[in-house]
Each structure stands twice: as structure tokens, then as C-alpha cells.
Write an enzyme that holds these catalytic residues in place. Structure first.
Site, PDB file in Angstrom:
ATOM      1  N   TYR A 109       0.828  -1.220   0.000  1.00  0.00           N
ATOM      2  CA  TYR A 109       0.000   0.000   0.000  1.00  0.00           C
ATOM      3  C   TYR A 109       0.857   1.264   0.000  1.00  0.00           C
ATOM      4  O   TYR A 109       0.460   2.277  -0.597  1.00  0.00           O
ATOM      5  CB  TYR A 109      -0.997  -0.014   1.174  1.00  0.00           C
ATOM      6  CG  TYR A 109      -2.155  -0.943   0.882  1.00  0.00           C
ATOM      7  CD1 TYR A 109      -3.208  -0.548   0.072  1.00  0.00           C
ATOM      8  CD2 TYR A 109      -2.154  -2.253   1.368  1.00  0.00           C
ATOM      9  CE1 TYR A 109      -4.244  -1.417  -0.241  1.00  0.00           C
ATOM     10  CE2 TYR A 109      -3.193  -3.131   1.069  1.00  0.00           C
ATOM     11  CZ  TYR A 109      -4.230  -2.704   0.259  1.00  0.00           C
ATOM     12  OH  TYR A 109      -5.249  -3.573  -0.059  1.00  0.00           O
ATOM     13  N   ASN A 161     -12.891   2.853  -5.704  1.00  0.00           N
ATOM     14  CA  ASN A 161     -11.458   3.144  -5.798  1.00  0.00           C
ATOM     15  C   ASN A 161     -10.955   3.832  -4.540  1.00  0.00           C
ATOM     16  O   ASN A 161     -11.659   4.627  -3.925  1.00  0.00           O
ATOM     17  CB  ASN A 161     -11.173   4.029  -7.010  1.00  0.00           C
ATOM     18  CG  ASN A 161     -11.566   3.349  -8.310  1.00  0.00           C
ATOM     19  OD1 ASN A 161     -11.747   2.126  -8.339  1.00  0.00           O
ATOM     20  ND2 ASN A 161     -11.723   4.117  -9.372  1.00  0.00           N
ATOM     21  N   HIS A 173     -14.784   1.585  -0.391  1.00  0.00           N
ATOM     22  CA  HIS A 173     -13.691   0.675  -0.022  1.00  0.00           C
ATOM     23  C   HIS A 173     -12.527   1.410   0.633  1.00  0.00           C
ATOM     24  O   HIS A 173     -11.408   0.903   0.660  1.00  0.00           O
ATOM     25  CB  HIS A 173     -13.212  -0.124  -1.240  1.00  0.00           C
ATOM     26  CG  HIS A 173     -14.215  -1.135  -1.728  1.00  0.00           C
ATOM     27  ND1 HIS A 173     -14.162  -1.726  -2.968  1.00  0.00           N
ATOM     28  CD2 HIS A 173     -15.310  -1.665  -1.108  1.00  0.00           C
ATOM     29  CE1 HIS A 173     -15.180  -2.572  -3.111  1.00  0.00           C
ATOM     30  NE2 HIS A 173     -15.896  -2.544  -2.000  1.00  0.00           N
ATOM     31  N   SER A 221     -15.537  -4.611 -12.799  1.00  0.00           N
ATOM     32  CA  SER A 221     -15.746  -5.958 -13.338  1.00  0.00           C
ATOM     33  C   SER A 221     -16.995  -6.625 -12.786  1.00  0.00           C
ATOM     34  O   SER A 221     -17.384  -7.679 -13.265  1.00  0.00           O
ATOM     35  CB  SER A 221     -14.520  -6.824 -13.015  1.00  0.00           C
ATOM     36  OG  SER A 221     -14.353  -6.910 -11.613  1.00  0.00           O
TER      37      SER A 221
HETATM   38  C1  BJW Z   1     -11.858  -0.250 -18.162  1.00  0.00           C
HETATM   39  C2  BJW Z   1     -10.703   0.343 -18.618  1.00  0.00           C
HETATM   40  C3  BJW Z   1     -10.864   1.570 -19.243  1.00  0.00           C
HETATM   41  C4  BJW Z   1     -10.112  -1.480 -17.770  1.00  0.00           C
HETATM   42  N1  BJW Z   1     -12.087   2.099 -19.357  1.00  0.00           N
HETATM   43  N2  BJW Z   1     -13.062   0.288 -18.297  1.00  0.00           N
HETATM   44  C5  BJW Z   1     -21.840 -12.911  -2.421  1.00  0.00           C
HETATM   45  C6  BJW Z   1     -22.663 -11.886  -2.056  1.00  0.00           C
HETATM   46  C7  BJW Z   1     -22.198 -10.875  -1.216  1.00  0.00           C
HETATM   47  C8  BJW Z   1     -20.883 -10.876  -0.731  1.00  0.00           C
HETATM   48  C9  BJW Z   1     -20.074 -11.922  -1.096  1.00  0.00           C
HETATM   49  C10 BJW Z   1     -20.545 -12.932  -1.898  1.00  0.00           C
HETATM   50  N3  BJW Z   1     -19.545 -13.812  -2.062  1.00  0.00           N
HETATM   51  C11 BJW Z   1     -18.469 -13.369  -1.380  1.00  0.00           C
HETATM   52  C12 BJW Z   1     -18.762 -12.207  -0.776  1.00  0.00           C
HETATM   53  C13 BJW Z   1     -17.844 -11.395   0.021  1.00  0.00           C
HETATM   54  C14 BJW Z   1     -16.836 -10.554  -0.707  1.00  0.00           C
HETATM   55  C15 BJW Z   1     -16.859 -10.742  -2.222  1.00  0.00           C
HETATM   56  O1  BJW Z   1     -17.476 -10.020  -2.957  1.00  0.00           O
HETATM   57  N4  BJW Z   1     -16.097 -11.714  -2.716  1.00  0.00           N
HETATM   58  C16 BJW Z   1     -16.017 -11.955  -4.176  1.00  0.00           C
HETATM   59  C17 BJW Z   1     -14.663 -12.504  -4.491  1.00  0.00           C
HETATM   60  C18 BJW Z   1     -17.166 -12.843  -4.617  1.00  0.00           C
HETATM   61  N5  BJW Z   1     -17.101  -9.162  -0.380  1.00  0.00           N
HETATM   62  C19 BJW Z   1     -16.655  -8.618   0.757  1.00  0.00           C
HETATM   63  O2  BJW Z   1     -16.032  -9.272   1.584  1.00  0.00           O
HETATM   64  C20 BJW Z   1     -17.014  -7.180   1.012  1.00  0.00           C
HETATM   65  N6  BJW Z   1     -17.566  -7.030   2.294  1.00  0.00           N
HETATM   66  C21 BJW Z   1     -18.775  -7.555   2.581  1.00  0.00           C
HETATM   67  O3  BJW Z   1     -19.430  -8.200   1.797  1.00  0.00           O
HETATM   68  O4  BJW Z   1     -19.158  -7.279   3.855  1.00  0.00           O
HETATM   69  C22 BJW Z   1     -20.379  -7.850   4.314  1.00  0.00           C
HETATM   70  C23 BJW Z   1     -20.179  -8.400   5.681  1.00  0.00           C
HETATM   71  C24 BJW Z   1     -21.246  -8.970   6.284  1.00  0.00           C
HETATM   72  C25 BJW Z   1     -21.089  -9.494   7.553  1.00  0.00           C
HETATM   73  C26 BJW Z   1     -19.860  -9.412   8.190  1.00  0.00           C
HETATM   74  C27 BJW Z   1     -18.797  -8.812   7.586  1.00  0.00           C
HETATM   75  C28 BJW Z   1     -18.967  -8.306   6.316  1.00  0.00           C
HETATM   76  C29 BJW Z   1     -15.747  -6.308   1.021  1.00  0.00           C
HETATM   77  C30 BJW Z   1     -15.112  -6.227  -0.327  1.00  0.00           C
HETATM   78  C31 BJW Z   1     -13.833  -5.425  -0.238  1.00  0.00           C
HETATM   79  C32 BJW Z   1     -13.116  -5.335  -1.571  1.00  0.00           C
HETATM   80  N7  BJW Z   1     -11.831  -4.754  -1.375  1.00  0.00           N
HETATM   81  C33 BJW Z   1     -10.970  -4.501  -2.534  1.00  0.00           C
HETATM   82  C34 BJW Z   1      -9.580  -4.037  -2.012  1.00  0.00           C
HETATM   83  C35 BJW Z   1      -9.654  -2.598  -1.505  1.00  0.00           C
HETATM   84  C36 BJW Z   1      -8.300  -2.064  -1.167  1.00  0.00           C
HETATM   85  C37 BJW Z   1      -7.358  -2.027  -2.352  1.00  0.00           C
HETATM   86  O5  BJW Z   1      -7.625  -1.318  -3.345  1.00  0.00           O
HETATM   87  O6  BJW Z   1      -6.331  -2.691  -2.291  1.00  0.00           O
HETATM   88  O7  BJW Z   1     -11.549  -3.499  -3.385  1.00  0.00           O
HETATM   89  S1  BJW Z   1     -10.821  -5.920  -3.620  1.00  0.00           S
HETATM   90  C38 BJW Z   1     -10.732  -4.970  -5.111  1.00  0.00           C
HETATM   91  O8  BJW Z   1     -11.879  -5.302  -5.937  1.00  0.00           O
HETATM   92  C39 BJW Z   1     -10.917  -3.505  -4.690  1.00  0.00           C
HETATM   93  C40 BJW Z   1     -11.861  -2.999  -5.740  1.00  0.00           C
HETATM   94  O9  BJW Z   1     -12.530  -1.832  -5.288  1.00  0.00           O
HETATM   95  C41 BJW Z   1     -12.767  -4.178  -5.969  1.00  0.00           C
HETATM   96  C42 BJW Z   1     -13.500  -4.149  -7.284  1.00  0.00           C
HETATM   97  O10 BJW Z   1     -12.612  -4.190  -8.365  1.00  0.00           O
HETATM   98  P1  BJW Z   1     -12.920  -3.339  -9.671  1.00  0.00           P
HETATM   99  O11 BJW Z   1     -12.878  -1.905  -9.371  1.00  0.00           O
HETATM  100  O12 BJW Z   1     -14.164  -3.848 -10.303  1.00  0.00           O
HETATM  101  O13 BJW Z   1     -11.642  -3.663 -10.565  1.00  0.00           O
HETATM  102  P2  BJW Z   1     -11.371  -4.888 -11.567  1.00  0.00           P
HETATM  103  O14 BJW Z   1      -9.919  -4.920 -11.858  1.00  0.00           O
HETATM  104  O15 BJW Z   1     -11.969  -6.135 -11.068  1.00  0.00           O
HETATM  105  O16 BJW Z   1     -12.164  -4.496 -12.888  1.00  0.00           O
HETATM  106  C43 BJW Z   1     -11.774  -3.422 -13.698  1.00  0.00           C
HETATM  107  C44 BJW Z   1     -12.758  -3.285 -14.851  1.00  0.00           C
HETATM  108  O17 BJW Z   1     -12.431  -2.108 -15.580  1.00  0.00           O
HETATM  109  C45 BJW Z   1     -12.708  -4.463 -15.853  1.00  0.00           C
HETATM  110  O18 BJW Z   1     -14.035  -4.907 -16.114  1.00  0.00           O
HETATM  111  C46 BJW Z   1     -12.078  -3.874 -17.112  1.00  0.00           C
HETATM  112  O19 BJW Z   1     -12.624  -4.389 -18.310  1.00  0.00           O
HETATM  113  C47 BJW Z   1     -12.429  -2.416 -16.959  1.00  0.00           C
HETATM  114  N8  BJW Z   1     -11.470  -1.511 -17.577  1.00  0.00           N
HETATM  115  N9  BJW Z   1      -9.630  -0.531 -18.320  1.00  0.00           N
HETATM  116  C48 BJW Z   1     -13.154   1.389 -18.868  1.00  0.00           C
HETATM  117  N10 BJW Z   1      -9.792   2.228 -19.733  1.00  0.00           N
END
Ligand code: BJW
Ligand code: ZN
Length: 228
Positions: A52, A88, A105, A173
Site C-alpha cells: 500500500y 477506488n 472501499h 468488473s
Molecule cells: C476499463 C478500462 C478503461 C479497464 N475504461 N473500463 C456474495 C454476495 C455478497 C458478498 C459476497 C458474496 N460472495 C463473497 C462475498 C464477500 C466478498 C466478495 O465479494 N467476494 C467476491 C470474491 C465474490 N465481499 C466482501 O467481503 C465485502 N464485504 C462484505 O461483503 O461485507 C459484508 C459483511 C457482512 C457481515 C460481516 C462482515 C462483512 C468487502 C469487499 C472489499 C473489496 N476490497 C478490494 C480491495 C480494496 C483495497 C485495495 O484497493 O487494495 O476493493 S478488492 C478490489 O476489488 C478492490 C476494488 O474496489 C474491488 C473491485 O474491483 P474493480 O474496481 O471492479 O476492478 P477490476 O480490476 O476487477 O475491474 C476493472 C474493470 O475495468 C474491468 O471490467 C475492465 O474491463 C475495466 N477496464 N480498463 C473502462 N480504460
């Protein structure tokens, strides 16, 4: 008309900030779920801090792009009718001039104290375990939301989705919940939905309309269209 915009890593890609899940993404070679967890931080805080710290330094060197600027321009025209929810942790929306931004986040330029729960503006490294400005303990961690942790502002977000007439998802995504579920919530509450993304996301089929291309081109076009 109330507009809610959800942004993800793709909106900052053209500023030079790596995305997470693309081929050249941040966590290529790592399972995201293994790196971005409280357990990973407990196991190796120095490794996670260095990861980080490097991103915090990098983000202070990049600039907002045409997509961030277009959303700021839209806010100048429609004021409180626009809310940007960003996944972000960079500050590029704010640096482009947007004021109504929720960082669900967390933020790179903030530190969270594990001893007193204080959140502090922070632009420096954390790997040398500096003392907390609030309580003095060396318990600062990045103020970001890892897997298994509760995202920020979920109540405010749900209220905004209930009032939204239009929900627009940009550069995400659709792989991470709860953000990936906002399109369905917004639809169920009655909003029209639009996806602007480089490629179809995992949830593309949930949107009323999808447009695919770089955010730096699509977002200014969409804003021009909206403002007539
Ligand atoms: C372009 C481009 C250009 C490229 N122009 N486009 C089912 C239901 C509900 C929850 C869950 C579930 N299954 C599992 C869960 C839990 C979990 C989860 O979702 N897991 C998945 C793996 C399934 N979620 C959590 O744990 C969340 N908390 C939660 O649910 O709490 C509830 C709770 C209840 C009770 C007790 C406790 C809790 C928390 C999620 C935290 C995510 N954190 C991160 C890290 C943050 C810090 C850091 O930055 O390091 O957040 S993970 C990472 O992914 C980051 C991002 O914000 C997040 C999303 O990613 P993003 O932004 O979509 O990026 P990419 O790379 O995936 O996609 C980029 C896109 O851009 C692509 O599509 C490209 O095509 C496109 N692109 N260039 C336009 N020029
Ligand atoms: Zn403290």
C-alpha cells in the site's frame, strides 16, 4: 433526475493506475482474496504495508483523466442530483473537482488506527509503524476495506439507490459484492441502468443498456449526451 454513478478501477486505468483483475492488473499472480484480507495483514503487516505504501506514492504522481473530469463537469451542472460512489481508493474524483463522492472501499490517503478506530489523513508510508496521531499506539493500518470487512457508507448508498432515476456503472468488473449487486437493487427500486466499461462485466446482462470502450472516451460522450 437523480443519478447515481458507481466507479471501479477501470475509470482510473487511463491515468496509469493498474486495475485488479485485468491481464496486467495489480494482483496478477496473486489471488486477490489472499492479499486483500485482514488475515494477510495479521500474518505479514510489513508486506501489506509495503504494497500500500507503494500505491500511495504512485497515486500522488498520477492525474485525473477525461472520465473523472466529465463526472466533475456533470456535478457542476446538476449539483446534488449526482452522487458518485467509488470502489477506488485513489483521490482522482476529488482532484478532478467532484465533491459528492463516497469511498465505499476506503482511501489510500487515510490511515485507520486499530487501537482507537480513528481515521487520519495520511500521505506518507506506514511500513515504519508510525504512532497514531490520536492515541500514540503504533497500530495504524491502511484505511481500506478488505474481504470480509464491512464497506463504508452502505446505509447512505442504499438510500441513494432508492431515490435514483438512473444508475451508471463505470469501469468495474462486477466481481466484488456488495457493489456488484447495486445494479439489481437500483433496477428493483425503479432506476434505469447503464454500464460503461471496456468489456462486458460479469453483470452486464443486468443492465438496461451497455456501452463498451475506454472510460476516457465513453464517459465524456455520455455526459455530453445527457447535458444535451
Ligand atoms: C476499463 C478500462 C478503461 C479497464 N475504461 N473500463 C456474495 C454476495 C455478497 C458478498 C459476497 C458474496 N460472495 C463473497 C462475498 C464477500 C466478498 C466478495 O465479494 N467476494 C467476491 C470474491 C465474490 N465481499 C466482501 O467481503 C465485502 N464485504 C462484505 O461483503 O461485507 C459484508 C459483511 C457482512 C457481515 C460481516 C462482515 C462483512 C468487502 C469487499 C472489499 C473489496 N476490497 C478490494 C480491495 C480494496 C483495497 C485495495 O484497493 O487494495 O476493493 S478488492 C478490489 O476489488 C478492490 C476494488 O474496489 C474491488 C473491485 O474491483 P474493480 O474496481 O471492479 O476492478 P477490476 O480490476 O476487477 O475491474 C476493472 C474493470 O475495468 C474491468 O471490467 C475492465 O474491463 C475495466 N477496464 N480498463 C473502462 N480504460
Ligand atoms: Zn489510535
Amino acid at each position: 433526475m437523480n443519478i447515481v454513478v458507481l466507479t471501479g478501477a477501470g475509470i482510473s486505468a487511463e491515468s496509469g493506475v493498474p486495475t485488479f483483475r485485468d491481464a496486467d492488473g495489480l494482483w496478477e499472480g496473486h489471488r486477490v482474496e489472499d492479499v486483500a484480507t485482514p488475515a494477510a495483514f495479521d500474518r505479514s503487516p510489513d508486506v501489506v504495508h509495503r504494497f500500500y505504501d507503494e500505491r500511495r506514492r504512485m497515486v500522488q504522481k498520477v492525474e485525473p483523466n477525461a472520465a473523472h473530469s466529465a463526472l466533475s463537469r456533470l456535478e457542476q451542472m446538476v449539483g446534488d442530483s449526482l452522487l458518485v460512489i467509488t470502489q477506488n481508493i485513489d483521490d482522482l474524483h476529488e482532484r478532478a473537482g467532484s465533491r459528492r463522492v463516497l469511498h465505499m472501499h476506503g482511501e489510500l490517503l487515510s490511515a485507520l488506527c486499530r487501537a482507537c478506530d480513528g481515521r487520519f489523513a495520511w500521505d506518507d508510508d506506514l511500513a515504519d509503524f508510525p504512532p497514531c496521531p490520536g492515541c500514540g499506539y503504533s497500530e495504524l493500518r491502511p484505511d481500506v476495506v478488505w474481504f470480509g470487512e464491512m464497506p463504508y457508507e452502505l446505509d447512505t448508498i442504499d438510500r441513494a439507490l432508492q431515490k435514483a432515476d438512473l444508475f451508471v456503472s463505470i469501469g468495474t468488473s462486477g466481481a466484488v459484492y456488495p457493489a456488484a449487486g447495486f445494479v439489481r437493487a437500483a433496477s428493483a427500486y425503479g432506476a434505469s441502468t447503464l454500464e460503461l466499461n471496456l468489456a462486458p462485466s460479469e453483470g452486464s446482462h443486468f443492465f438496461d443498456e451497455t456501452r463498451h470502450g475506454p472510460a476516457g472516451t465513453l464517459v465524456p460522450h455520455w455526459v455530453d449526451e445527457l447535458l444535451g
